[in-house]
Design an enzyme around this catalytic site. Structure first.
Site, PDB file in Angstrom:
ATOM      1  N   ASP A  73      -2.116  29.823   6.946  1.00 27.94           N
ATOM      2  CA  ASP A  73      -2.131  28.361   6.869  1.00 27.94           C
ATOM      3  C   ASP A  73      -2.398  27.935   5.429  1.00 27.94           C
ATOM      4  O   ASP A  73      -3.465  27.412   5.102  1.00 27.94           O
ATOM      5  CB  ASP A  73      -3.220  27.807   7.812  1.00 27.94           C
ATOM      6  CG  ASP A  73      -3.265  26.294   7.823  1.00 27.94           C
ATOM      7  OD1 ASP A  73      -2.268  25.659   7.427  1.00 27.94           O
ATOM      8  OD2 ASP A  73      -4.312  25.738   8.223  1.00 27.94           O
TER       9      ASP A  73
ATOM     10  N   GLU B  11     -10.262  33.278   2.148  1.00 31.32           N
ATOM     11  CA  GLU B  11     -10.218  31.893   1.676  1.00 31.32           C
ATOM     12  C   GLU B  11     -10.769  31.880   0.247  1.00 31.32           C
ATOM     13  O   GLU B  11     -11.666  32.657  -0.079  1.00 31.32           O
ATOM     14  CB  GLU B  11     -11.084  31.043   2.650  1.00 31.32           C
ATOM     15  CG  GLU B  11     -11.697  29.786   2.119  1.00 31.32           C
ATOM     16  CD  GLU B  11     -10.680  28.696   1.812  1.00 31.32           C
ATOM     17  OE1 GLU B  11      -9.768  28.452   2.618  1.00 31.32           O
ATOM     18  OE2 GLU B  11     -10.804  28.108   0.719  1.00 31.32           O
TER      19      GLU B  11
ATOM     20  N   CYS C 126       2.282  22.696   5.740  1.00 31.30           N
ATOM     21  CA  CYS C 126       2.340  21.235   5.555  1.00 31.30           C
ATOM     22  C   CYS C 126       3.400  20.884   4.513  1.00 31.30           C
ATOM     23  O   CYS C 126       3.496  19.737   4.102  1.00 31.30           O
ATOM     24  CB  CYS C 126       0.978  20.687   5.144  1.00 31.30           C
ATOM     25  SG  CYS C 126       0.357  21.429   3.633  1.00 31.30           S
TER      26      CYS C 126
ATOM     27  N   CYS D 120       0.828  -1.201   0.000  1.00 34.93           N
ATOM     28  CA  CYS D 120       0.000   0.000   0.000  1.00 34.93           C
ATOM     29  C   CYS D 120       0.869   1.260   0.000  1.00 34.93           C
ATOM     30  O   CYS D 120       1.889   1.323   0.674  1.00 34.93           O
ATOM     31  CB  CYS D 120      -0.908  -0.026   1.234  1.00 34.93           C
ATOM     32  SG  CYS D 120      -1.845   1.492   1.465  1.00 34.93           S
TER      33      CYS D 120
HETATM   34  C1  LIG Z   1      -4.158  23.920   4.638  1.00 35.57           C
HETATM   35  S1  LIG Z   1      -5.778  24.449   4.321  1.00 35.57           S
HETATM   36  C2  LIG Z   1      -6.118  25.345   5.776  1.00 35.57           C
HETATM   37  C3  LIG Z   1      -7.546  25.651   6.080  1.00 35.57           C
HETATM   38  C4  LIG Z   1      -7.847  26.098   7.489  1.00 35.57           C
HETATM   39  N1  LIG Z   1      -6.884  27.030   7.980  1.00 35.57           N
HETATM   40  C5  LIG Z   1      -7.956  24.920   8.414  1.00 35.57           C
HETATM   41  O1  LIG Z   1      -7.144  24.804   9.344  1.00 35.57           O
HETATM   42  O2  LIG Z   1      -8.871  24.095   8.268  1.00 35.57           O
HETATM   43  C6  LIG Z   1      -5.555  25.615   3.095  1.00 35.57           C
HETATM   44  C7  LIG Z   1      -6.778  26.350   2.668  1.00 35.57           C
HETATM   45  O3  LIG Z   1      -6.390  27.265   1.631  1.00 35.57           O
HETATM   46  C8  LIG Z   1      -7.430  27.360   0.698  1.00 35.57           C
HETATM   47  N2  LIG Z   1      -6.817  27.839  -0.565  1.00 35.57           N
HETATM   48  C9  LIG Z   1      -6.172  27.101  -1.499  1.00 35.57           C
HETATM   49  N3  LIG Z   1      -5.741  27.914  -2.492  1.00 35.57           N
HETATM   50  C10 LIG Z   1      -6.105  29.174  -2.164  1.00 35.57           C
HETATM   51  C11 LIG Z   1      -5.945  30.437  -2.778  1.00 35.57           C
HETATM   52  N4  LIG Z   1      -5.319  30.545  -3.956  1.00 35.57           N
HETATM   53  N5  LIG Z   1      -6.439  31.524  -2.178  1.00 35.57           N
HETATM   54  C12 LIG Z   1      -7.089  31.429  -0.983  1.00 35.57           C
HETATM   55  N6  LIG Z   1      -7.281  30.246  -0.350  1.00 35.57           N
HETATM   56  C13 LIG Z   1      -6.793  29.125  -0.935  1.00 35.57           C
HETATM   57  C14 LIG Z   1      -8.002  25.970   0.636  1.00 35.57           C
HETATM   58  O4  LIG Z   1      -9.313  26.004   0.132  1.00 35.57           O
HETATM   59  C15 LIG Z   1      -7.915  25.532   2.095  1.00 35.57           C
HETATM   60  O5  LIG Z   1      -9.091  25.843   2.784  1.00 35.57           O
END
Ligand SMILES: C[S@@+](CC[C@H](N)C(=O)[O-])C[C@H]1O[C@@H](n2cnc3c(N)ncnc32)[C@H](O)[C@@H]1O
Length: 452
Positions: free
Chosen positions: A383, A338, A409, A96
């Site tokens: 984030d 977001e 991440c 896997c």
């Molecule tokens: C790692 S997640 C973190 C979300 C939130 N902070 C949490 O802890 O649940 C990254 C977030 O960035 C958003 N995202 C991705 N690309 C983006 C962009 N170009 N502009 C704004 N937000 C974006 C995603 O939809 C997602 O919700």
């Protein structure tokens, strides 16, 4: 002993032409460990990346691929194991592609991740070697198994077979599994029932993937994703499963991305264990996969930012308000940004349901949007997804926000963005590793930046 993907590390971006693969097996000494968990050896003066081998071991390897500057091989026998090696817990581990560090003891995994990030921080010039001790915070940890509250499985089905699981190592073929050691136990109870019910569906060959999730009430939710609508009789039989097992089931057509059937209106819920806030979300929304770690990250965010009623905070890449809502309880104003309008609406709705009137959320693309900072804003949560937040960080210099808390991440994009902040005048006050994904090479980083 032939596990592990040949996935290249994020930093290994050079393109190579394929060569003739050396035949037979060779016995090699592993002299280094790559950040992606692979061992490094040398054969006839050339570097070999070896799956499933630990630093210090002597292993018999089978070559898989050959390029001008390096070869790739997999361990077929561990001739002299190191004390960090352990028997993997999962029966599917060899095949896997879900986990890739189960053959390393937990403490060794943690030390390996910690040391690797610290080393790269110094190499990138983000901290000096003698400053490390003063900025590094204790690792945040959870149970090493049974931690995931969600997973997306691939499905390969036709009239003769029904295969459900993650993609295999070095292959696009799905590895059939009945259970997964890193899933919350409740989901492992659901999995065989789901398999039984789904394998009897008349349109099963159109199913591509299933999303499976357990919320903080312990309720399971499943989304079946297919490239055409299931037959009415299939939906009827899923309804029976939903009613009998109290599972929220929905079906989504991957062609038009429409959810066309849902067994009930209940949405998954996260209730923080300190009961400070709760939020609803849907299966499509982003949620942190490890709920225990998520709570610890929220707590550490509020502590590190030392939030008070004077603060005006911005939460960039806020999703459904995972950090914004608990933080908003302690501050004067909270603004979240977001890209997903759906998640922004949910964040606003969740704020309302938690009685928070000091929040505002906007849907914007933060990879291109020009941010305008109200002069009151003094703290910022960042984030981003794996690509990082280069465009955002370029707008944060020269320093204009007193404290920036960055959660990442992906170490590579984090180092790049940190360099922008540090070269622009910020300093790192705190740095903490978060073992969000035990048994895998992946790691989460939290850093607090400030300026005078
Ligand atoms: C790692 S997640 C973190 C979300 C939130 N902070 C949490 O802890 O649940 C990254 C977030 O960035 C958003 N995202 C991705 N690309 C983006 C962009 N170009 N502009 C704004 N937000 C974006 C995603 O939809 C997602 O919700």
């Amino acid at each position: 002993m032939s596990k592990f993907r040949s996935k290249k590390s994020n930093l290994q971006t050079f393109k190579e032409t394929k060569r003739q693969v050396p035949e037979g097996t060779q016995v090699l000494s592993i002299v280094e460990q790559l950040d992606d968990g692979r061992g490094v050896a040398k054969f006839k003066g050339k570097i070999v990346f070896v799956d499933g081998a630990l630093k210090g071991e002597t292993v018999k390897v089978q070559f898989k691929k050959s390029f001008k500057n390096f070869d790739e091989a997999t361990s077929v026998k561990i001739i002299s194991p190191v004390s960090d090696r352990i028997q993997p817990q999962c029966q599917y581990y060899e095949r896997c592609g879900g986990c890739n560090l189960q053959h390393m003891k937990l403490q060794a995994q943690r030390t390996f991740k910690q040391k690797s990030i610290e080393k790269r921080m110094v190499e990138f010039g983000l901290v000096k070697n003698d400053e490390l001790e003063s900025v590094i915070s204790p690792l945040l940890t959870s149970d090493p198994f049974q931690y995931r509250h969600r997973a997306r499985f691939s499905v390969e089905a036709n009239s003769h077979k029904f295969v459900l699981g993650f993609k295999g190592n070095n292959s696009n073929k799905v590895v059939d599994i009945d259970s997964c050691e890193v899933l919350l136990p409740g989901l492992n109870t659901v999995l065989p029932k789901l398999r039984l019910s789904m394998s009897g569906l008349s349109y099963r060959s159109s199913i591509r993937e299933i999303l499976i999730l357990e919320d903080s009430n312990g309720k399971a939710f499943i989304q079946i994703r297919s490239n055409k609508r299931l037959a009415d009789r299939d939906v009827d039989s899923l309804k029976v499963l939903s009613d009998r097992e109290n599972i929220g089931i929905s079906c989504k057509n991957l062609v038009d991305q429409m959810t066309y059937w849902s067994s009930d209106d209940t949405q998954p819920l996260t209730q923080l264990s300190n009961e400070s806030v709760s939020y609803n979300y849907s299966l499509d929304d982003f949620t942190q996969i490890n709920p225990t770690i998520n709570e610890k990250m929220i707590q550490q965010t509020c502590e590190w930012l030392d939030l008070s009623e004077e603060d005006h905070v911005i939460d960039l890449f806020c999703g459904i308000g995972n950090f914004s809502l608990p933080a908003a309880k302690n501050v004067k104003g909270m603004t979240g940004y977001e890209i997903s309008e759906k998640m922004v609406k949910k964040a606003a709705q969740n704020a309302k349901e938690n009685g928070l009137s000091n929040t505002t959320f906007f849907a914007v693309d933060l990879f291109s949007h020009s941010l305008k900072f109200d002069r009151h804003v003094n703290k910022l949560i960042l984030d981003p997804p794996r690509a990082g937040a280069e465009h955002v960080c370029a707008q944060l210099v020269p320093p204009r926000i007193q404290y920036i808390l960055y959660i990442s991440c992906n170490p590579s994009s984090f180092f790049r963005d940190s360099k922008i902040l540090i070269d622009g005048g910020y300093v790192i006050d705190k740095l903490g590793l978060i073992d969000m994904f035990p048994q895998t090479e992946h790691v989460e980083i939290m850093a607090l930046f400030s300026h005078q």
